[in-house]
Design a protein around this motif. Structure first.
Motif, short mmCIF file in Angstrom:
data_model
loop_
_atom_site.label_atom_id
_atom_site.label_comp_id
_atom_site.label_asym_id
_atom_site.label_seq_id
_atom_site.Cartn_x
_atom_site.Cartn_y
_atom_site.Cartn_z
N LYS A 178 -7.13 3.19 -4.01
CA LYS A 178 -6.36 2.33 -4.89
C LYS A 178 -7.31 1.40 -5.64
O LYS A 178 -8.13 0.71 -5.04
CB LYS A 178 -5.37 1.53 -4.05
CG LYS A 178 -4.15 1.08 -4.82
CD LYS A 178 -3.09 0.57 -3.88
CE LYS A 178 -1.80 0.32 -4.63
NZ LYS A 178 -0.72 -0.15 -3.73
N ASN B 46 2.36 4.69 -2.83
CA ASN B 46 2.02 5.45 -4.03
C ASN B 46 2.83 5.02 -5.24
O ASN B 46 2.38 5.22 -6.38
CB ASN B 46 2.25 6.95 -3.78
CG ASN B 46 1.22 7.54 -2.84
OD1 ASN B 46 0.03 7.26 -2.95
ND2 ASN B 46 1.67 8.36 -1.91
N ARG C 110 -3.25 2.65 -9.90
CA ARG C 110 -2.42 1.81 -9.04
C ARG C 110 -1.73 2.65 -7.98
O ARG C 110 -1.42 2.17 -6.89
CB ARG C 110 -1.39 1.06 -9.88
CG ARG C 110 -0.55 0.06 -9.10
CD ARG C 110 0.42 -0.66 -10.01
NE ARG C 110 -0.29 -1.44 -11.01
CZ ARG C 110 -0.79 -2.66 -10.82
NH1 ARG C 110 -0.66 -3.23 -9.63
NH2 ARG C 110 -1.42 -3.31 -11.78
N GLY C 111 -1.47 3.88 -8.27
CA GLY C 111 -0.83 4.78 -7.33
C GLY C 111 -0.94 6.21 -7.84
O GLY C 111 -1.26 6.45 -9.01
N ASP D 86 0.84 -1.20 0.00
CA ASP D 86 0.00 0.00 0.00
C ASP D 86 0.87 1.25 0.00
O ASP D 86 1.11 1.87 1.04
CB ASP D 86 -0.94 0.00 1.22
CG ASP D 86 -1.99 -1.09 1.11
OD1 ASP D 86 -2.48 -1.32 0.00
OD2 ASP D 86 -2.30 -1.71 2.14
#
Length: 523
Positions: A309, A62, A339-340, A60
């Motif tokens: 996310k 960025n 995804r980030g 988890d």
């Protein structure tokens, strides 16, 4: 403790007279705000970064970090860990063999740019280390494997890193060993180890002057910690869901915003008083999606952006001092999940188009990094002073030694109208780092060899070898020495007569004299 939704009554009575006062009445109509019409604009495809193998790690984080010079993206590799660093203007389709930072032995989990030097980036990895790298201004010309500083201390993989917002060379790292290390990267050593967590740390966030950090953990607790002494100032039960929760300080208001999940897996955000974490000031349900929500707070506009996310949308809110503290403004909708998300510091946004925030979205399905501008619609082309107050400068307000001794300082500010937005506070030459110097020297030698002019020699090979042997002692001739000093062109002019006067070369008069002899005899 399950978060509760608190109802604010629209009409209140004065305690003594029983009458309503104007200051205590508010209406549920349209709320006035200069950020009510903020909208998001994705960049065109040619201004995006395409053909990037974005990491598929389930961590988890960025996986993206941006500053006014570079964009850094964690990439997928077969072994070890690597991340890509591109100058902002190198948009379009990326070359398959683009240079990367490849010094980690395990997958890279988090990357963060130094707020006071746009050429220094920190990374943490599965290999239990934190490393600092220097990126030259033009970007990488070859794979970077030599680091500036390597920080050892964690016994398990390092999950998150965070730079101090005002003190120079102070870096925090949180690992899966439940420890937070406070590093002085100038000395390359840990100055404090914070051991107050009983489970995995999900997030850590500095307040505005860097005197406090807020953390969330797998033990479902929110903590406010004084990092120099490692003391927990306040602690409380946070979101009760089993998935990760995130947190951020809301400016200098003494409040903390958290995002997480309820026991029924509904996504929530909550606002807390940093001095009393026994119960939230506000807790609201967002939706029932499954992705972890990341908060991004803008200190200059008092706006907070919530992006999940795997979601395609970005919600944004305005933060105020009075209840209900957070007002929903709007959301940016997109059909492509993320995804980030990386974000640009305020000194790097485009004030000409009234841009107040810029995201760098990593797509999940395509290898694409797409910038998204958050814009306030204005008709005038002039500089909007109400949208751009003085923002944090790329200069440290305090040294590491002063901060460690207990001194706090607010960040220095620069004007968005006249301040420098790209350069850092001082140019640094990393003399202790052999990382770039051999690479640059090798590149210079290689390009010098390839650009050397080739002079062809059409004499027979055997004749050239014999002449070369006979000419060897003549190299020390004064003419040849002066020619070498003057340059290649003059040197060739000196060597050519020496070759022609050699006795072994066939003289031109023999070839020309034979026809004359025949004409003289009449044959």
């Amino acid at each position: 403790m399950e978060c509760e939704s608190y109802v604010v009554h629209a009409l209140k009575l004065h305690p003594s007279s029983g009458e309503m006062t104007n200051s205590q009445v508010w209406f549920r109509g349209v709320r006035s705000s200069k950020f009510r019409h903020v909208y998001g604009v994705p960049f065109k495809r040619e201004r995006c970064y395409d053909n990037i193998k974005i990491t598929r790690n389930a961590h988890d984080s960025n996986f993206c970090a941006v500053n006014p010079k570079f964009v850094a993206i964690v990439t997928e590799v077969a072994g070890g860990g690597a991340f890509l660093v591109l100058p902002l203007d190198h948009t379009g389709r990326l070359d398959f063999n683009a240079s990367r930072v490849t010094g980690h032995k395990g997958p890279v989990l988090d990357i963060k740019w130094n707020p006071f030097n746009d050429n220094i980036i920190a990374s943490c990895s599965d290999d239990c280390t934190v490393k600092l790298w220097h990126i030259p201004d033009g970007g990488l010309s070859m794979h970077l494997t030599d680091w500036l500083v390597e920080l050892h201390g964690h016994k398990r993989r390092v999950a998150y890193i965070e730079w101090h917002p005002t003190a120079e060379n102070i870096l925090l790292s949180a690992g899966f060993d439940y420890l937070i290390f406070v590093w002085d990267v100038g000395k390359g050593e840990a100055v404090k180890v914070i051991d107050c967590h009983s489970d995995v740390i999900y997030c850590m966030s500095f307040n505005r002057d860097g005197s406090l950090i807020a953390t969330t953990s797998k033990d479902k607790k929110l903590r406010v910690i004084e990092p120099r002494r490692g003391i927990v100032l306040s602690e409380g039960q946070c979101h009760t869901g089993t998935k990760a929760s995130k947190c951020t300080f809301l400016g200098s208001q003494g409040k903390v915003l958290t995002t997480g999940f309820s026991r029924y897996s509904d996504r929530q955000y909550a606002v807390w008083d940093q001095h009393d974490l026994s119960k939230p000031l506000l807790c609201e349900t967002i939706d029932s999606s499954s992705g972890v929500v990341f908060p991004y707070y803008d200190y200059d506009t008092n706006m907070v952006y919530l992006a999940g996310k795997g979601d395609g949308n970005i919600r944004y809110y305005e933060v105020v001092d009075e209840p209900p503290y957070v007002h929903f403004l709007n959301q940016f909708l997109s059909g492509n999940p993320q995804r980030g998300l990386g974000f640009m510091p305020k000194r790097g946004v485009n004030t000409a188009i009234c841009e107040v925030f810029r995201f760098y979205k990593l797509h999940t399905s395509r290898g694409l990094c797409e910038p998204i501008s958050m814009i306030v619609p204005r008709k005038s082309d002039c500089f909007q002073e109400d949208l751009y107050p003085d923002t944090a400068a790329p200069q440290p307000a305090i040294s590491a030694r002063d901060w460690l001794s207990g001194i706090n300082a607010p960040p220095l500010h620069i004007s968005m109208k006249t301040g420098v937005t790209i350069t850092t506070h001082k140019p640094r030459t990393n003399k202790d780092s052999p990382a770039q110097q051999p690479q640059d020297a090798n590149n210079r030698k290689k390009f010098a060899f390839l650009s050397r002019e080739t002079t062809p020699d059409y004499r027979p090979l055997a004749t050239w070898q014999e002449n070369h042997d006979n000419d060897a002692p003549q190299v020390n001739d004064t003419k040849t020495i002066h020619a070498a000093a003057a340059g290649r062109q003059q040197q060739e002019e000196v060597r050519v007569p020496v070759a022609r006067d050699h006795a072994r070369l066939p003289p031109a008069r023999h070839l020309a004299g034979e026809p004359r002899q025949r004409r003289a005899t009449g044959k």
